[in-house]
Write a protein that holds these residues in place. Structure first.
Motif, PDB file in Angstrom:
ATOM      1  N   LEU A 169      36.736  55.568  81.397  1.00  0.00           N
ATOM      2  CA  LEU A 169      35.489  55.781  80.665  1.00  0.00           C
ATOM      3  C   LEU A 169      35.790  55.087  79.191  1.00  0.00           C
ATOM      4  O   LEU A 169      34.746  54.477  78.629  1.00  0.00           O
ATOM      5  N   GLU A 170      37.035  54.831  78.672  1.00  0.00           N
ATOM      6  CA  GLU A 170      37.166  54.437  77.418  1.00  0.00           C
ATOM      7  C   GLU A 170      36.863  52.693  77.678  1.00  0.00           C
ATOM      8  O   GLU A 170      36.374  52.212  76.570  1.00  0.00           O
ATOM      9  N   ARG A 171      37.416  52.175  78.724  1.00  0.00           N
ATOM     10  CA  ARG A 171      36.945  50.764  79.029  1.00  0.00           C
ATOM     11  C   ARG A 171      35.615  50.459  79.120  1.00  0.00           C
ATOM     12  O   ARG A 171      34.944  49.408  78.660  1.00  0.00           O
ATOM     13  N   MET A 172      34.883  51.438  79.824  1.00  0.00           N
ATOM     14  CA  MET A 172      33.444  51.309  79.994  1.00  0.00           C
ATOM     15  C   MET A 172      32.798  51.272  78.916  1.00  0.00           C
ATOM     16  O   MET A 172      31.780  50.587  78.378  1.00  0.00           O
ATOM     17  N   ALA A 173      33.211  52.300  77.910  1.00  0.00           N
ATOM     18  CA  ALA A 173      32.393  52.438  76.586  1.00  0.00           C
ATOM     19  C   ALA A 173      32.740  51.076  75.642  1.00  0.00           C
ATOM     20  O   ALA A 173      31.710  50.781  74.890  1.00  0.00           O
ATOM     21  N   GLY A 174      33.874  50.626  75.908  1.00  0.00           N
ATOM     22  CA  GLY A 174      34.276  49.343  75.050  1.00  0.00           C
ATOM     23  C   GLY A 174      33.330  48.060  75.619  1.00  0.00           C
ATOM     24  O   GLY A 174      32.756  47.549  74.833  1.00  0.00           O
ATOM     25  N   ARG A 175      33.248  48.167  76.872  1.00  0.00           N
ATOM     26  CA  ARG A 175      32.362  47.105  77.582  1.00  0.00           C
ATOM     27  C   ARG A 175      30.728  46.936  76.868  1.00  0.00           C
ATOM     28  O   ARG A 175      29.994  46.197  76.617  1.00  0.00           O
ATOM     29  N   LEU A 176      30.384  48.614  76.989  1.00  0.00           N
ATOM     30  CA  LEU A 176      29.085  48.844  76.601  1.00  0.00           C
ATOM     31  C   LEU A 176      28.863  48.556  75.205  1.00  0.00           C
ATOM     32  O   LEU A 176      27.785  48.117  74.712  1.00  0.00           O
ATOM     33  N   SER A 177      29.958  48.799  74.306  1.00  0.00           N
ATOM     34  CA  SER A 177      29.559  48.490  73.102  1.00  0.00           C
ATOM     35  C   SER A 177      29.699  47.079  72.556  1.00  0.00           C
ATOM     36  O   SER A 177      29.029  46.564  71.492  1.00  0.00           O
ATOM     37  N   GLU A 178      30.276  46.172  73.433  1.00  0.00           N
ATOM     38  CA  GLU A 178      30.151  44.683  73.199  1.00  0.00           C
ATOM     39  C   GLU A 178      28.640  44.119  73.568  1.00  0.00           C
ATOM     40  O   GLU A 178      28.267  43.038  72.910  1.00  0.00           O
ATOM     41  N   THR A 179      28.142  44.845  74.339  1.00  0.00           N
ATOM     42  CA  THR A 179      26.796  44.075  74.749  1.00  0.00           C
ATOM     43  C   THR A 179      25.670  44.591  73.799  1.00  0.00           C
ATOM     44  O   THR A 179      25.684  45.371  72.970  1.00  0.00           O
TER      45      THR A 179
END
Length: 179
Positions: A169-179
């Motif tokens: 979930l942390e990785r997913m949140a990080g990817r979403l914040s990059e876009t």
């Protein structure tokens, strides 16, 4: 410098154990001593006191451990005391224990899970880890960490495998914040 000295003394004890063919006995005694030091920190502090003479320290060790430790281990402790390395004895013992485990191809694995694991799950994890690590056996340590939400975090040596939902979930949140 202390790290090098610890390894040198541990290696000397290991060579002695190989030479005398009593690796198992000295390993068990090292584990026993490490447990005593951990359980009785006041004794360790007393033995480390700079105003107590080396001869007196060795006499105390003899009184406490005679009959419980072999002559080889008592002789080794005597050397440690005479060379004023007593404060490093726990590190020396841990290094020796690690060398014996490496010699026997025994590893240590730490497994964290969100919920308790069944005996069958633990057995499957141990079998899988043994097959992929090259160890003949593993000492397994299990713990629970509800913050993982699900999945496992496994550490063997310096390798970590984190399949927890928390990390995903942390990785997913990080990817979403990059876009």
């Amino acid at each position: 410098m202390a790290k090098v000295a610890e390894q040198v003394y541990a290696q000397a004890l290991f060579r002695l154990a190989e030479e005398k063919q009593n690796i198992d006995e000295l390993y068990e005694e090292a584990e026993y001593l490490a447990a005593v030091w951990k359980r009785y920190p006041d004794f360790a502090r007393l033995m480390s006191h700079p105003q107590i003479a080396a001869e007196d320290k060795y006499d105390m060790m003899k009184q406490v451990f005679e009959g419980r430790l072999s002559g080889d281990m008592m002789g080794f402790i005597n050397v440690i005391i005479r060379k004023e390395r007593y404060q490093e004895i726990m590190m020396i013992l841990r290094s020796f224990i690690g060398q014996v485990k490496a010699y026997r191809k025994v590893g240590t694995a730490y497994v964290s899970s969100a919920a308790p694991l069944t005996g069958e799950q633990r057995e499957q994890i141990e079998k899988r880890l043994t097959s992929v690590t090259g160890y003949h056996s593993l000492q397994m340590y299990y713990s629970e960490d509800p913050t993982l939400i699900g999945g496992l975090v496994i550490r063997v040596g310096n390798r970590v495998v984190d399949s927890s939902l928390k990390t995903q979930l942390e990785r997913m949140a990080g990817r979403l914040s990059e876009t």
